[in-house]
Design an enzyme around this catalytic site. Sequence first.
Site, PDB file in Angstrom:
ATOM      1  N   ASP A 131       0.864  -1.177   0.000  1.00 46.60           N
ATOM      2  CA  ASP A 131       0.000   0.000   0.000  1.00 46.60           C
ATOM      3  C   ASP A 131       0.905   1.234   0.000  1.00 46.60           C
ATOM      4  OD1 ASP A 131       0.867  -0.203   2.627  1.00 46.60           O
ATOM      5  OD2 ASP A 131      -1.094   0.094   3.534  1.00 46.60           O
TER       6      ASP A 131
ATOM      7  N   TYR B 130       3.115   4.640   0.723  1.00 42.54           N
ATOM      8  CA  TYR B 130       3.824   5.190   1.878  1.00 42.54           C
ATOM      9  C   TYR B 130       2.858   6.059   2.676  1.00 42.54           C
ATOM     10  CZ  TYR B 130       8.165   3.912  -0.588  1.00 42.54           C
ATOM     11  OH  TYR B 130       9.175   3.235  -1.217  1.00 42.54           O
TER      12      TYR B 130
END
Length: 221
Positions: free
Chosen positions: A64, A66
């Site tokens: 996913d 940062y």
Amino acid sequence: MVQIGNDWDAVLAEDFASENYRALREFLKTEYRSHTIYPGMYDIFNALKATPYADVRVLLLGQDPYHGPGQAHGLAFSVQPGVPAPPSLQNIYKELHDDLGCTIPETGCLLPWAKQGVLLLNTALTVRAGQANSHRGRGWEVFTDSVIRHLNAREQPLVFLLWGGNARAKRALITAPQHLVLEAPHPSPLSAYSGFFGCRHFSKTNDFLRAHGMAPIDWQL
């Protein structure tokens, strides 16, 4: 309705019209109103915008985005221009240096890879600030699994790079024998020494592309 602006619009038309995506969109409306969410809402689909369906030669699958300020901009493992490379990306650069001799770049922006046909896709495309995996299980996986299936259906051979548990869990979606699937632990400092370092995925990708009459990726940034 989402407009990617290239051939992904037609490929993913049913996905964007699905009940899953409608529910996801309502969830995201609430999240963006009440929390800090990365990336910005206009950057969510930058990976698809940068790499049209017909141009994909490599899928590099991440987890996913940062979740720190100013980092995510819609491309897996990439950060916005001028932002220092996070630890996972630093380890990617180390492996790239050891594999192909590329110099460690000063930039953390991987857009040049995307422009060459490397689709930099996360399994979830949004995240709450400071909370990794916070949008897991909200519908993104259904959507990104569909992206993977559409790529698997391509007759042209592709390379799928699956780094880390979230990405490697998608191995079962890649069934067509013409594709190359390369798996490794995640490049984060917690797992890079467990098999990511030394995987040589960059040279293996280019060897496969050359063997199938395609130009190699210029990994040097």
